[in-house]
Design a protein around this motif. Sequence first.
Motif, PDB file in Angstrom:
ATOM      1  N   ALA A  92       2.478   1.246   6.198  1.00 28.74           N
ATOM      2  CA  ALA A  92       2.613   0.621   4.887  1.00 28.74           C
ATOM      3  C   ALA A  92       3.762   1.250   4.102  1.00 28.74           C
ATOM      4  O   ALA A  92       4.534   0.550   3.439  1.00 28.74           O
ATOM      5  CB  ALA A  92       1.308   0.744   4.107  1.00 28.74           C
ATOM      6  N   LEU A  98      -1.434   3.925   6.489  1.00 23.82           N
ATOM      7  CA  LEU A  98      -0.572   4.395   5.404  1.00 23.82           C
ATOM      8  C   LEU A  98       0.877   4.630   5.845  1.00 23.82           C
ATOM      9  O   LEU A  98       1.808   4.225   5.142  1.00 23.82           O
ATOM     10  CB  LEU A  98      -1.151   5.669   4.783  1.00 23.82           C
ATOM     11  N   PRO A 151       0.459  -0.314  -1.857  1.00 20.43           N
ATOM     12  CA  PRO A 151      -0.977  -0.629  -1.964  1.00 20.43           C
ATOM     13  C   PRO A 151      -1.320  -2.003  -1.396  1.00 20.43           C
ATOM     14  O   PRO A 151      -2.391  -2.185  -0.791  1.00 20.43           O
ATOM     15  CB  PRO A 151      -1.228  -0.562  -3.482  1.00 20.43           C
ATOM     16  N   TYR A 152      -0.414  -2.963  -1.579  1.00 17.24           N
ATOM     17  CA  TYR A 152      -0.654  -4.317  -1.044  1.00 17.24           C
ATOM     18  C   TYR A 152      -0.702  -4.288   0.483  1.00 17.24           C
ATOM     19  O   TYR A 152      -1.605  -4.874   1.098  1.00 17.24           O
ATOM     20  CB  TYR A 152       0.437  -5.251  -1.533  1.00 17.24           C
ATOM     21  N   ARG A 176       2.449   4.098 -12.274  1.00 17.95           N
ATOM     22  CA  ARG A 176       1.935   3.837 -10.931  1.00 17.95           C
ATOM     23  C   ARG A 176       1.962   5.104 -10.100  1.00 17.95           C
ATOM     24  O   ARG A 176       2.792   5.994 -10.310  1.00 17.95           O
ATOM     25  CB  ARG A 176       2.774   2.753 -10.241  1.00 17.95           C
ATOM     26  N   SER A 229       7.180  -0.699   2.944  1.00 14.23           N
ATOM     27  CA  SER A 229       7.524  -0.772   1.518  1.00 14.23           C
ATOM     28  C   SER A 229       8.824  -0.013   1.232  1.00 14.23           C
ATOM     29  O   SER A 229       9.611  -0.436   0.378  1.00 14.23           O
ATOM     30  CB  SER A 229       6.378  -0.211   0.672  1.00 14.23           C
ATOM     31  N   ALA A 231      -1.275  -1.671   2.399  1.00 19.13           N
ATOM     32  CA  ALA A 231      -2.417  -0.860   2.837  1.00 19.13           C
ATOM     33  C   ALA A 231      -3.719  -1.657   2.744  1.00 19.13           C
ATOM     34  O   ALA A 231      -4.586  -1.563   3.620  1.00 19.13           O
ATOM     35  CB  ALA A 231      -2.506   0.411   1.994  1.00 19.13           C
ATOM     36  N   SER A 232      -3.853  -2.467   1.685  1.00 15.23           N
ATOM     37  CA  SER A 232      -5.068  -3.276   1.540  1.00 15.23           C
ATOM     38  C   SER A 232      -5.135  -4.383   2.587  1.00 15.23           C
ATOM     39  O   SER A 232      -6.207  -4.910   2.890  1.00 15.23           O
ATOM     40  CB  SER A 232      -5.116  -3.895   0.139  1.00 15.23           C
ATOM     41  N   ALA A 233      -3.961  -4.723   3.168  1.00 17.85           N
ATOM     42  CA  ALA A 233      -3.930  -5.737   4.225  1.00 17.85           C
ATOM     43  C   ALA A 233      -4.339  -5.169   5.581  1.00 17.85           C
ATOM     44  O   ALA A 233      -4.395  -5.909   6.567  1.00 17.85           O
ATOM     45  CB  ALA A 233      -2.535  -6.342   4.320  1.00 17.85           C
ATOM     46  N   GLY A 234      -4.604  -3.856   5.625  1.00 20.57           N
ATOM     47  CA  GLY A 234      -5.085  -3.235   6.858  1.00 20.57           C
ATOM     48  C   GLY A 234      -4.087  -2.366   7.585  1.00 20.57           C
ATOM     49  O   GLY A 234      -4.417  -1.786   8.626  1.00 20.57           O
TER      50      GLY A 234
END
Length: 291
Positions: free
Chosen positions: A67, A64, A55-56, A125, A71, A58-61
């Motif tokens: 990301a 998926l 999620p971190y 999660r 990860s 993905a939120s950085a742009g």
Amino acid sequence: MQTALQIIATGLQIGAIYVLFSLGLTLTFGIMRIVNFAHGQFFTLSALVVAVAMPYLASAGLPLPAAFAGSAAAGVAASLLLGLVTYEWGFKRLQRDFVGSFILSLGLILLLEGLYLDVFGGAVRSVPPIVDGTVSVFGASLTSQRLLLCFVAVVLTGLLYAALAMTPVGKALRAASIDHEAAMLQGIPYQRIARHGFMIATLLAAVAGALIAPVSVVTTTLGSDYLIKGFIAVIVGGLGSIPGAIVGSLFIALVESVGGYFFDPSRASIAIFALVMVVLLVRPQGLMGHG
């Protein structure tokens, strides 16, 4: 007919993770003659890192897939580091000591579960799927995410088989699993080979954990359920037998799939234990074991 195909397809999807998980267990036992109950903690750590980092990223742009790749690499690296530390400071000193390794691995379970709870928290999660949609194969419906999981499991299993059959390290691993003293007399460095085997087993667990994150909820105790099913699979297939681990994993997954379809999950679990008892009464060394 379509129902039967769907049940088989579901069993194969479940069995893909069981295969990767149980291959690591049987590889460790075959070479070091220890039963590593902490094997599930390597699996759990990889899944937790994916669930936190993805999620971190993905939120950085990042897209998926990118990301997830980043990860997953971090999760596998973290599990490999943990595996190396536990081997060098623990299992290395207890090779071929069944009781000592049993006590050590149980202690590691308690220690690592406590550390995971402290570091990652107790929240459940979830990870978004990397690939959306479903695929129909002969009338059976498969999610694209689980189909990708099965593909990766098949590729890794094939690579492991090829490595054991054709590479010098693989041949040394096989020799050490058959007779470690005779292998040492032939010049095989047993300690180094045992480390390689343990780390390969850790890698398999870590990859399985990263793959399961997008198709399951992730908790700090995720590995416990897979540990039980993994041990059942290697016992049914035969301790130390890689083909047995694969057959046992698919057998357990198919029983779970059939039981889950016609009954409920608790009855499916009871059916697994009942069938395991039947198999061991008929063939105590497992379906493909030799002793």
